[in-house]
Scaffold this active site. Structure first.
Site, short mmCIF file in Angstrom:
data_model
loop_
_atom_site.label_atom_id
_atom_site.label_comp_id
_atom_site.label_asym_id
_atom_site.label_seq_id
_atom_site.Cartn_x
_atom_site.Cartn_y
_atom_site.Cartn_z
N LYS A 13 23.95 16.85 54.72
CA LYS A 13 23.59 18.52 54.67
C LYS A 13 24.33 19.32 55.91
O LYS A 13 24.77 20.38 55.76
CB LYS A 13 21.88 18.53 54.56
CG LYS A 13 21.48 17.98 53.46
CD LYS A 13 19.94 17.99 53.51
CE LYS A 13 19.00 17.75 54.72
NZ LYS A 13 19.37 16.29 55.13
N ARG A 88 11.37 21.65 52.39
CA ARG A 88 11.15 20.18 52.25
C ARG A 88 10.01 19.91 51.43
O ARG A 88 9.92 18.56 51.23
CB ARG A 88 11.17 19.72 53.51
CG ARG A 88 12.30 18.94 53.93
CD ARG A 88 12.50 18.79 55.37
NE ARG A 88 12.94 17.48 55.80
CZ ARG A 88 14.03 17.59 56.59
NH1 ARG A 88 14.55 18.69 56.63
NH2 ARG A 88 14.55 16.53 57.21
N ARG A 127 25.64 7.40 63.60
CA ARG A 127 25.70 8.56 64.10
C ARG A 127 25.81 8.47 65.65
O ARG A 127 24.72 7.60 66.21
CB ARG A 127 24.23 9.59 63.76
CG ARG A 127 24.47 10.97 64.42
CD ARG A 127 23.93 11.86 63.72
NE ARG A 127 22.62 11.68 63.37
CZ ARG A 127 21.87 12.64 62.33
NH1 ARG A 127 22.56 13.46 61.85
NH2 ARG A 127 20.64 12.17 62.37
N ARG A 135 20.30 10.93 67.65
CA ARG A 135 19.09 11.88 67.69
C ARG A 135 17.92 10.81 67.89
O ARG A 135 18.02 9.65 67.39
CB ARG A 135 18.62 12.58 66.57
CG ARG A 135 19.98 13.66 66.21
CD ARG A 135 19.38 14.84 65.41
NE ARG A 135 18.45 14.41 64.44
CZ ARG A 135 18.49 14.86 62.96
NH1 ARG A 135 19.42 15.65 62.65
NH2 ARG A 135 17.59 14.48 62.11
N ARG A 146 11.85 7.78 57.35
CA ARG A 146 12.32 9.07 57.07
C ARG A 146 12.95 9.04 55.48
O ARG A 146 12.65 10.07 54.97
CB ARG A 146 13.56 9.30 58.02
CG ARG A 146 12.99 9.89 59.24
CD ARG A 146 14.35 9.84 60.19
NE ARG A 146 15.33 10.89 60.00
CZ ARG A 146 16.50 11.02 60.47
NH1 ARG A 146 16.91 9.92 61.36
NH2 ARG A 146 17.29 12.15 60.19
P1 AP5 Z 1 24.43 14.74 58.63
O1 AP5 Z 1 25.46 15.99 58.06
O2 AP5 Z 1 23.85 15.02 59.72
O3 AP5 Z 1 23.35 14.58 57.28
P2 AP5 Z 1 22.01 15.54 56.96
O4 AP5 Z 1 22.02 15.58 55.77
O5 AP5 Z 1 22.13 16.72 57.66
O6 AP5 Z 1 20.82 14.53 57.71
P3 AP5 Z 1 19.93 14.57 58.99
O7 AP5 Z 1 20.28 13.57 60.00
O8 AP5 Z 1 20.25 16.00 59.76
O9 AP5 Z 1 18.61 14.57 58.59
P4 AP5 Z 1 17.20 15.47 58.32
O10 AP5 Z 1 17.66 16.07 57.12
O11 AP5 Z 1 15.95 14.57 58.17
O12 AP5 Z 1 17.40 16.15 59.62
P5 AP5 Z 1 16.59 17.66 60.00
O13 AP5 Z 1 17.55 18.04 61.22
O14 AP5 Z 1 16.67 18.64 58.68
O15 AP5 Z 1 25.37 13.61 58.60
C1 AP5 Z 1 24.71 12.34 59.09
C2 AP5 Z 1 25.62 11.37 59.50
O16 AP5 Z 1 26.64 10.95 58.52
C3 AP5 Z 1 26.69 12.11 60.68
O17 AP5 Z 1 26.82 11.04 61.37
C4 AP5 Z 1 27.89 12.50 59.93
O18 AP5 Z 1 28.97 12.48 60.59
C5 AP5 Z 1 27.93 11.21 58.84
N1 AP5 Z 1 28.71 11.81 57.57
C6 AP5 Z 1 28.43 13.10 56.96
N2 AP5 Z 1 29.04 13.23 55.86
C7 AP5 Z 1 29.77 11.93 55.74
C8 AP5 Z 1 30.67 11.60 54.83
N3 AP5 Z 1 30.99 12.41 53.71
N4 AP5 Z 1 31.15 10.12 54.90
C9 AP5 Z 1 30.67 9.56 56.06
N5 AP5 Z 1 30.05 9.90 56.78
C10 AP5 Z 1 29.49 11.21 56.62
O19 AP5 Z 1 15.18 17.35 60.22
C11 AP5 Z 1 14.74 16.58 61.46
C12 AP5 Z 1 13.30 16.65 61.38
O20 AP5 Z 1 12.72 17.96 61.64
C13 AP5 Z 1 12.33 16.09 60.18
O21 AP5 Z 1 12.18 14.75 60.10
C14 AP5 Z 1 11.20 16.93 60.47
O22 AP5 Z 1 10.21 16.28 61.37
C15 AP5 Z 1 11.57 18.08 61.08
N6 AP5 Z 1 11.91 19.23 59.93
C16 AP5 Z 1 13.14 19.85 59.64
N7 AP5 Z 1 13.02 20.59 58.97
C17 AP5 Z 1 11.79 20.71 58.14
C18 AP5 Z 1 10.93 21.44 57.28
N8 AP5 Z 1 11.51 22.19 56.38
N9 AP5 Z 1 9.70 20.72 57.07
C19 AP5 Z 1 9.04 19.97 57.82
N10 AP5 Z 1 9.80 19.34 58.91
C20 AP5 Z 1 10.96 19.80 59.02
MG MG Z 2 20.79 17.76 59.25
#
Ligand code: AP5
Ligand code: MG
Length: 200
Positions: A13, A88, A127, A135, A146
């Site tokens: 994402k 979410r 990552r 992270r 997760r």
């Molecule tokens: P990346 O692009 O970082 O993936 P992502 O889908 O953004 O996943 P996240 O790890 O950010 O997960 P998340 O959704 O849990 O995190 P968030 O910050 O929202 O890619 C991941 C890896 O893969 C990278 O190393 C990248 O280089 C690699 N990659 C990407 N594309 C690729 C490809 N095509 N091929 C190969 N490799 C690839 O949330 C974190 C925390 O915040 C949550 O757990 C929660 O505690 C809190 N939070 C945030 N938003 C909310 C909400 N709305 N409600 C409640 N809690 C929330």
């Molecule tokens: Mg993300």
């Protein structure tokens, strides 16, 4: 255009959001990034959410919605924005629909990035080796949790947006260029339909 990215941790994402906001020239609204910024700045919100996020749980809806409203109040999202990692839960999705409806706006497209669990685990464990920083929630013992949290609390959004007629499922496997091309095509097809409807 208002776009939502739905997809499990590691689906790409954040990676795809960065490219899409450059392409569409709209703001990127990631609650994960905003909450990590609050932690870095040592704010009250940051202090509350730090242990929750490190544990891989979702932050309470009210808190996330507060951060979301505050970000929208900056006023740069009137011509569109990209929501990454928010909503979410169904409660967040309904609240965000209400917030947009008050402005006469709505979500135009919800992009679900589909990636199997074994690939998600491989990406999250990897990552830090590539362009993105490792992270605290990328600990190997937290990653399966997760994914469970996503299954339980966030997958209902897929049916929610399908029922609203805005869901687009995209295969998230392949190079980042290949995935971006699929997303771009989905966006362009919605844009051309909207332009066609406006002309009729
Ligand atoms: P990346 O692009 O970082 O993936 P992502 O889908 O953004 O996943 P996240 O790890 O950010 O997960 P998340 O959704 O849990 O995190 P968030 O910050 O929202 O890619 C991941 C890896 O893969 C990278 O190393 C990248 O280089 C690699 N990659 C990407 N594309 C690729 C490809 N095509 N091929 C190969 N490799 C690839 O949330 C974190 C925390 O915040 C949550 O757990 C929660 O505690 C809190 N939070 C945030 N938003 C909310 C909400 N709305 N409600 C409640 N809690 C929330
Ligand atoms: Mg993300």
């Amino acid at each position: 255009m208002r776009i939502v990215f739905v997809g499990p941790p590691g689906a790409g994402k954040g990676t795809q959001s960065k490219r899409l906001v450059d392409y569409l020239r709209i703001p990127h609204l990631s609650t994960g990034d905003l909450l990590r910024e609050a932690i870095r700045n040592g704010t009250e919100v940051g202090k509350v959410v730090a242990p929750i996020m490190a544990d891989g749980q979702l932050v309470p809806d009210e808190l996330v919605l507060g951060v979301f409203r505050e970000r929208l109040a900056k006023g740069d999202c009137d011509d569109g924005c990209l929501l990454d990692g928010v909503p979410r839960t169904i409660r967040q999705a309904e609240a965000i629909d209400r917030i947009f409806a008050e402005r006469g706006q709505a979500i135009d497209i919800a992009i679900q990035l589909v990636v199997p669990d074994e690939e998600l685990i491989r990406r999250l464990n990897g990552r830090g080796n590539g362009p993105t920083e490792r992270r605290p929630d990328d600990r190997p013992d937290k990653i399966p949790f997760r994914l469970q949290v996503y299954q339980r609390q966030t997958t209902p959004l897929v049916d929610f947006y399908a029922a609203h007629g805005v869901l687009k499922q995209i295969d998230g496997i392949g190079t980042t260029d290949e995935v971006f091309d699929r997303i771009r095509q989905a966006i362009e097809s919605i844009r051309s339909k909207a332009t066609g409807a406006a002309k009729r």
